[in-house]
Structure formats: structure tokens, C-alpha cells
Design an enzyme around this catalytic site. Structure first.
Site, PDB file in Angstrom:
ATOM      1  CG  HIS A  75      34.018  41.833  38.224  1.00 10.74           C
ATOM      2  ND1 HIS A  75      34.878  42.078  37.184  1.00 10.74           N
ATOM      3  CD2 HIS A  75      33.783  43.037  38.800  1.00 10.74           C
ATOM      4  CE1 HIS A  75      35.170  43.368  37.139  1.00 10.74           C
ATOM      5  NE2 HIS A  75      34.509  43.970  38.111  1.00 10.74           N
ATOM      6  CE  LYS A 127      33.547  45.349  34.439  1.00  8.77           C
ATOM      7  NZ  LYS A 127      32.968  46.258  35.437  1.00  8.77           N
ATOM      8  CB  SER A 160      35.864  45.209  40.652  1.00  6.33           C
ATOM      9  OG  SER A 160      35.930  46.375  41.437  1.00  6.33           O
TER      10      SER A 160
HETATM   11  C1  LIG Z   1      32.788  47.571  35.715  1.00  4.93           C
HETATM   12  C2  LIG Z   1      31.920  47.702  36.905  1.00  4.93           C
HETATM   13  C3  LIG Z   1      30.833  48.565  36.904  1.00  4.93           C
HETATM   14  C4  LIG Z   1      30.567  49.512  35.772  1.00  4.93           C
HETATM   15  O1  LIG Z   1      30.006  48.858  34.713  1.00  4.93           O
HETATM   16  P1  LIG Z   1      30.132  49.511  33.259  1.00  4.93           P
HETATM   17  O2  LIG Z   1      29.128  48.811  32.459  1.00  4.93           O
HETATM   18  O3  LIG Z   1      31.529  49.270  32.810  1.00  4.93           O
HETATM   19  O4  LIG Z   1      29.835  50.980  33.436  1.00  4.93           O
HETATM   20  C5  LIG Z   1      30.002  48.569  37.991  1.00  4.93           C
HETATM   21  N1  LIG Z   1      30.242  47.784  39.060  1.00  4.93           N
HETATM   22  C6  LIG Z   1      31.303  46.971  39.117  1.00  4.93           C
HETATM   23  C7  LIG Z   1      31.524  46.133  40.317  1.00  4.93           C
HETATM   24  C8  LIG Z   1      32.178  46.916  38.041  1.00  4.93           C
HETATM   25  O5  LIG Z   1      33.249  46.136  38.102  1.00  4.93           O
END
Ligand SMILES: *Cc1c(COP(=O)(O)O)cnc(C)c1O
Length: 390
Positions: A204, A236, A176
Site C-alpha cells: 500500500h 493496488k 492494510s
Molecule cells: C493486497 C496485499 C497483498 C496481496 O497482494 P495480491 O497481489 O493482491 O495477492 C499482500 N500484502 C499486503 C499488505 C496486501 O495489502
């Protein structure tokens, strides 16, 4: 015995690590209003431009009229409603897995999956650069917790040799804060050879990667046999909120029985599931979003390399500019902001010490002209930030 919070906050400030929340006064998108100022933003994770899409909004509105606004109870009591169920079936079909289970968010999906699968006497092996939620989950599980070198299958193999009990190998799909891809074929090979399980958090990757947006698993053509535990998040590229775990019948039934963050929380609003069903449809079928996004990524990388910026090994919408020092990263971010551009500086402890960076993210909602504006501003600001190139 008292708390000296002011002293702790002062240290945080002195280290250039103090966090502040920009106040967003507009919907999500390339053009935002933040703290009263219009800005061109390159920092959200809305990679396909669906967070403010009229059809997704309409699906939410119709869903709210039909199903109300609150989940009302946990899934196991009376909160598991028809839209949740339909979304799980659609996500199972989308990922090519027998079943999928909907969670309130990605943090909870990771926490739930890891702690349900391993505990005392077991082993969890994680990439050093995994998302904080995965690292927290590993620690909380009570299993023997070990981190292998970033994306290094031989480092993983050495740790697998010493693993005991049920062993779960956990990795981000797309990292990320770096934007690079996990070497899943190699990680899956090592993991399977030892009878361990691979869990991939592709927060992502779903949306931008794969011919149909199926993420890193589709990108590499991997099966449920290679990746038995596949996690996706919906906040996302899906543009909504929530998360899912996809896998076998037994996996999903086990999570329903044992994943505490699944069991002990209210279900997400059913209307939200209606919105996500629509965004899933757009994500799968509107290939032009991925194509346009890939063109912007190539445009950005070409331009940034010409300026002499240090990019990372990424062909995803996450295109960090490596700076190193936290103070310099903040100054560059501030200069850009003075010019009307919003790019977040990411500092430790989110990233390792000495690796502060500007995390540029691109979206299908951006135009080529907007990416060019960013490149021009970066060129100017970078020059004044570091005038002497020896
Ligand atoms: C954003 C993210 C999360 C968390 O997800 P949310 O739905 O925002 O709680 C988990 N793992 C990764 C790799 C992320 O980028």
C-alpha cells in the site's frame, strides 16, 4: 465423518461475519455499478486512479497484439518473456535495488520469499497486524514463528534475543487495515543489530508514499542494507496485477532457485507486464496524483474529525473509521449504501475481535466534491446509528 457445512455457515451468519461478494458491473473507479445500482465507491486500492487509465489499457492492447495473451509456461521453462524481463529491470531501477523478481501476485510473492529464506531451525518474527499472506507464509515456512506487538521495536528486540538460526523480521510497510506506517527506522536498527534480515511488504506504500512513489522505503530514505527484502504489489496503486520482490543479486537468484510459488506457476501474461511498465511510468512521473490524493486525505480527516468519527493514526489513503461491533459496522455500511455510497465494513478475522471498522480508501480519481458527499452522508448516517452521545 461428514462435513456439516450448513451448520458452519449458520454460525458465521449468526456472528455477523458472513461474507458476500458485491458484483461489480463496471470498470474500477469512484463511480461504479454494483449489483445493478450506481454507487460512489470508497473501497478500492486503486490509489492513483490507474486501473482504468486509457494509456495503461492501450499498453495492454498493444502488448497483447505483439506478445499474445498467455504466459504459456513457468518462468524457468519458456514463460519468461521480454516484457517480464523489462519490467523487472524497471522495478529494480525504481526501487534502487540491484534486481527485482516478478511474481503472479502479492500472496505468492510473500509465500515465496519467506519460505525460500527460512525453514526448520530458523526464526520468523512478524508484526501482529501483518497481512494474512505474510502470516500464512511464516506458518508454512516451518521456521519458529513469533508475533511481536504492533509496530513495537522493543517487543521485537525481546523476541530477537531468543531467536535462533537465520532470522527474518517481516512487516507490512503500510498496514492494510489501519493505514499506519511501520516504524521502519527503528525496526531496521533492531534487526540489523542482531544480524537478522528485515522484509517489508509495501503493497500500500508504493505509489502514494515517497516523493516519486517509491513507497515507505523512499519515505524514510532507507537503503537495501536496512531493508534487504522489499516486496511490492502491482494490483493496488499500480492499477494492474502481480507483485515483485526487490533486493540483492544473491536474494533474487535464491528466489529463482527456491521460491516454490515462483517456480511452479505459469508466468503472468506478458501483455500485463507491458501495461504495468506504462503504469509505473505514470506512477513515477505524474506527481499531481499524489498531491491531489494528499489533499483529499487531509479534507477527509478534517471533516471526519468534525463529525466526531474515530479515525486511526494514518496519513495514507487508507482511512478506517473505527466502530468496534461487527453488527454496527455493517449497519453503517448499509445505511451509506442506501444513500448511494459504497464503503466496506471490515470484520474479524480480517481485523482483531471487537475492532470492526469501515475501511474508507481514497484515490486520486476522487474529486473534492465526492469526498464532501461522503462526509455529508457519514454525518447523517452516524447520527442515526448512535443518537445518544452521553
Ligand atoms: C493486497 C496485499 C497483498 C496481496 O497482494 P495480491 O497481489 O493482491 O495477492 C499482500 N500484502 C499486503 C499488505 C496486501 O495489502
Amino acid at each position: 465423518m461428514s462435513f456439516d457445512l450448513n451448520a458452519r455457515l449458520a454460525v458465521r451468519r449468526a456472528e455477523n461475519l458472513y461474507r458476500q461478494r458485491p458484483l461489480l458491473e463496471s470498470p474500477q473507479g469512484p463511480q461504479v455499478v454494483v449489483d445493478g445500482k450506481p454507487l460512489l465507491a470508497f473501497c478500492n486500492n486503486d490509489y492513483l486512479g490507474l486501473a482504468n487509465h486509457p494509456q495503461v489499457i492501450e499498453a495492454w492492447q498493444i502488448g497483447a497484439s505483439r506478445w499474445g495473451v498467455g504466459g504459456g509456461a513457468s518462468h524457468l521453462v519458456i514463460g519468461h518473456s521480454t516484457p517480464h524481463h523489462a519490467l523487472e529491470e524497471a522495478l529494480a531501477e525504481f526501487t534502487g535495488r540491484p534486481r527485482a523478481l516478478l511474481f503472479s501476485n502479492g500472496y505468492m510473492a510473500n509465500m515465496g520469499a519467506v519460505t525460500a529464506l527460512v525453514g526448520q531451525g530458523d526464526t520468523v518474527l512478524e508484526d501482529r497486524l501483518n497481512h494474512a499472506s505474510l502470516l500464512d507464509a511464516g506458518l508454512l515456512s516451518g521456521a519458529r514463528f513469533n508475533r511481536y506487538l504492533h509496530n513495537d521495536a522493543s517487543s521485537l528486540a525481546k523476541r530477537l534475543e531468543k531467536a535462533s538460526g537465520s532470522t527474518l523480521v517481516v512487516t507490512d510497510g503500510v498496514f492494510s487495515m489501519d493505514g499506519d506506517l511501520a516504524d521502519l527506522p527503528a525496526l531496521a536498527r533492531e534487526t540489523k543489530a542482531k544480524g537478522a534480515w528485515l522484509m517489508v511488504d509495501d503493497a500500500h506504500g508504493f505509489g502514494p508514499l515517497g516523493a516519486n512513489g517509491g513507497g515507505i522505503s523512499e519515505h524514510f530514505g532507507l537503503s537495501a542494507d536496512d531493508v534487504p527484502v522489499l516486496v511490492g504489489t502491482l494490483g493496488k496503486a499500480f492499477g494492474t496485477s502481480g507483485a515483485f520482490v526487490a533486493g540483492s543479486e544473491e536474494l533474487i537468484e535464491s528466489l529463482i532457485q527456491f521460491a516454490r510459488p515462483y517456480i511452479y506457476t505459469t508466468s503472468q501474461p506478458p501483455a500485463l507486464a507491458c501495461a504495468t511498465l506504462k503504469s509505473l511510468e505514470l506512477l513515477r512521473t505524474e506527481h499531481w496524483r499524489r498531491e491531489h490524493l494528499n489533499n483529499l486525505i487531509a479534507q477527509f480527516r478534517r471533516g471526519a474529525e468534525q463529525i466526531g468519527l474515530q479515525l486511526m493514526d494514518s496519513f495514507t489513503p487508507i482511512q478506517p473509521i473505527m466502530i468496534g461491533d461487527s453488527g454496527r459496522a455493517i449497519r453503517l455500511s448499509q445505511r451509506l449504501r442506501e444513500r448511494g455510497l459504497l464503503v466496506t465494513a471490515i470484520r474479524p478475522p480480517t481485523v482483531p475481535a471487537g475492532s470492526a471498522r469501515l475501511r474508507v480508501t481514497l484515490s486520486a480519481a476522487h474529486t473534492e466534491a465526492q469526498v464532501q458527499l461522503l462526509l455529508t452522508a457519514l454525518d447523517d448516517c452516524w447520527r442515526t446509528l448512535e443518537p445518544a452521545h452521553a
